[in-house]
Design a protein around this motif. Structure first.
Motif, PDB file in Angstrom:
ATOM      1  N   PRO A   1       0.809  -1.222   0.000  1.00 38.70           N
ATOM      2  CA  PRO A   1       0.000   0.000   0.000  1.00 38.70           C
ATOM      3  C   PRO A   1       0.847   1.280   0.000  1.00 38.70           C
ATOM      4  CG  PRO A   1      -0.823  -1.544   1.635  1.00 38.70           C
ATOM      5  CD  PRO A   1       0.477  -2.090   1.135  1.00 38.70           C
ATOM      6  N   HIS A   2       2.001   1.228   0.649  1.00 45.82           N
ATOM      7  CA  HIS A   2       2.851   2.425   0.654  1.00 45.82           C
ATOM      8  C   HIS A   2       3.491   2.660  -0.710  1.00 45.82           C
ATOM      9  CE1 HIS A   2       2.398   2.125   5.066  1.00 45.82           C
ATOM     10  NE2 HIS A   2       2.385   3.433   4.947  1.00 45.82           N
ATOM     11  N   LEU A   3       3.785   1.601  -1.433  1.00 49.75           N
ATOM     12  CA  LEU A   3       4.240   1.766  -2.819  1.00 49.75           C
ATOM     13  C   LEU A   3       3.125   2.358  -3.680  1.00 49.75           C
ATOM     14  CD1 LEU A   3       6.390  -1.403  -3.575  1.00 49.75           C
ATOM     15  CD2 LEU A   3       7.159   0.983  -3.478  1.00 49.75           C
ATOM     16  N   ALA A   4       1.895   1.918  -3.442  1.00 45.40           N
ATOM     17  CA  ALA A   4       0.761   2.488  -4.166  1.00 45.40           C
ATOM     18  C   ALA A   4       0.626   3.976  -3.848  1.00 45.40           C
ATOM     19  CB  ALA A   4      -0.528   1.745  -3.811  1.00 45.40           C
ATOM     20  N   TYR A   5       0.814   4.329  -2.572  1.00 44.29           N
ATOM     21  CA  TYR A   5       0.805   5.744  -2.187  1.00 44.29           C
ATOM     22  C   TYR A   5       1.872   6.495  -2.984  1.00 44.29           C
ATOM     23  CZ  TYR A   5       1.829  10.045   0.236  1.00 44.29           C
ATOM     24  OH  TYR A   5       2.078  11.379   0.496  1.00 44.29           O
ATOM     25  N   GLY A   6       3.092   5.987  -2.947  1.00 46.09           N
ATOM     26  CA  GLY A   6       4.192   6.660  -3.625  1.00 46.09           C
ATOM     27  C   GLY A   6       3.958   6.806  -5.115  1.00 46.09           C
ATOM     28  N   ALA A   7       3.480   5.745  -5.758  1.00 43.39           N
ATOM     29  CA  ALA A   7       3.245   5.793  -7.201  1.00 43.39           C
ATOM     30  C   ALA A   7       2.144   6.782  -7.556  1.00 43.39           C
ATOM     31  CB  ALA A   7       2.895   4.392  -7.715  1.00 43.39           C
ATOM     32  N   ALA A   8       1.041   6.743  -6.820  1.00 41.61           N
ATOM     33  CA  ALA A   8      -0.068   7.653  -7.115  1.00 41.61           C
ATOM     34  C   ALA A   8       0.318   9.103  -6.825  1.00 41.61           C
ATOM     35  CB  ALA A   8      -1.307   7.254  -6.308  1.00 41.61           C
ATOM     36  N   ALA A   9       1.002   9.329  -5.717  1.00 36.84           N
ATOM     37  CA  ALA A   9       1.407  10.693  -5.374  1.00 36.84           C
ATOM     38  C   ALA A   9       2.424  11.229  -6.377  1.00 36.84           C
ATOM     39  CB  ALA A   9       1.973  10.731  -3.951  1.00 36.84           C
ATOM     40  N   ALA A  10       3.398  10.409  -6.748  1.00 43.07           N
ATOM     41  CA  ALA A  10       4.414  10.851  -7.709  1.00 43.07           C
ATOM     42  C   ALA A  10       3.801  11.131  -9.077  1.00 43.07           C
ATOM     43  CB  ALA A  10       5.525   9.798  -7.828  1.00 43.07           C
ATOM     44  N   ALA A  11       2.897  10.257  -9.517  1.00 42.31           N
ATOM     45  CA  ALA A  11       2.245  10.466 -10.814  1.00 42.31           C
ATOM     46  C   ALA A  11       1.390  11.730 -10.801  1.00 42.31           C
ATOM     47  CB  ALA A  11       1.399   9.250 -11.176  1.00 42.31           C
ATOM     48  N   THR A  12       0.707  11.964  -9.695  1.00 38.96           N
ATOM     49  CA  THR A  12      -0.117  13.178  -9.582  1.00 38.96           C
ATOM     50  C   THR A  12       0.769  14.418  -9.568  1.00 38.96           C
ATOM     51  OG1 THR A  12      -1.810  11.939  -8.389  1.00 38.96           O
ATOM     52  CG2 THR A  12      -1.857  14.344  -8.169  1.00 38.96           C
TER      53      THR A  12
END
Length: 157
Positions: free
Chosen positions: A135-146
Motif C-alpha cells: 500500500p505504501h508503494l501504491a501511495y508513492g506511485a499515485a502521489a508521484a504520478a499526480t
C-alpha cells in the motif's frame, strides 16, 4: 517560496492516501482479513498523551476510529506537501519520487507505531511487511504520478 508547489504536493499526497486506502481495502477483501487496529491505537495513545477525553465507551471507540483515519490522511497530505517543497525546482526521477514518497510515509507510520509502543516492526512476519510495503508503494506511485501531472516541466522552476 511560492505556495503552488506546496498545494500541488498536498493534492498529490491526498491522491496517494486514497490509493493507499484502496489497496489496503482490496487486500482486506481478497484475504478476508480484518482492518488494522493500529490507527485507532495511535489515536488513543495520542489523545491520552494530550489529556484529551474521547468520551465514554462506544463514542470513544468511534472517535479513535475517526481520528486514526484523519491521522493517516494528514500524514499523506503533509508528506506530499513536504515533497512539493523539496521538488519544486528540480526534476526528481519517477522511481526516486515513488521511493521518497512511499518510503517517507511508511517510515513515518511505522516509526510512530514503534515510538508509541503499539507495534515493533522488527518482529513482523514477511506477510506483515508485504501488507505494509505494497500500500505504501501504491501511495508513492499515485502521489508521484499526480505530482508529475500537476507540475509539468513548464511549471517547474
Amino acid at each position: 517560496m511560492r505556495a503552488a508547489p506546496v498545494v500541488d504536493g498536498a493534492i498529490a499526497g491526498a491522491v496517494g492516501s486514497a490509493a493507499l486506502n484502496v489497496v489496503t481495502f482490496l487486500d482486506m477483501t481478497l484475504r478476508g482479513r480484518p482492518a488494522s487496529s493500529t490507527p485507532e491505537q495511535t489515536a488513543g495513545k495520542l489523545a491520552d498523551a494530550a489529556h484529551v477525553d474521547l468520551g465514554p465507551g462506544d463514542k470513544a471507540g468511534n472517535r479513535r476510529t475517526g481520528v486514526g483515519s484523519i491521522i493517516g490522511y494528514a500524514t499523506g497530505i503533509a508528506a506530499g506537501a513536504l515533497f512539493g517543497i523539496l521538488a519544486a525546482r528540480r526534476r526528481v526521477p519517477l522511481p526516486l519520487a515513488v521511493g521518497m514518497l512511499g518510503g517517507g510515509v511508511m517510515a513515518t507510520s511505522d516509526g510512530s507505531l514503534a515510538a508509541l509502543r503499539i507495534s515493533d516492526p522488527r518482529t513482523w512476519s514477511t506477510k506483515d511487511w508485504v501488507s505494509d510495503v505494497v500500500p505504501h508503494l501504491a501511495y508513492g506511485a499515485a502521489a508521484a504520478a499526480t505530482w508529475r501531472r500537476l507540475r509539468p516541466p513548464s511549471r517547474r522552476g
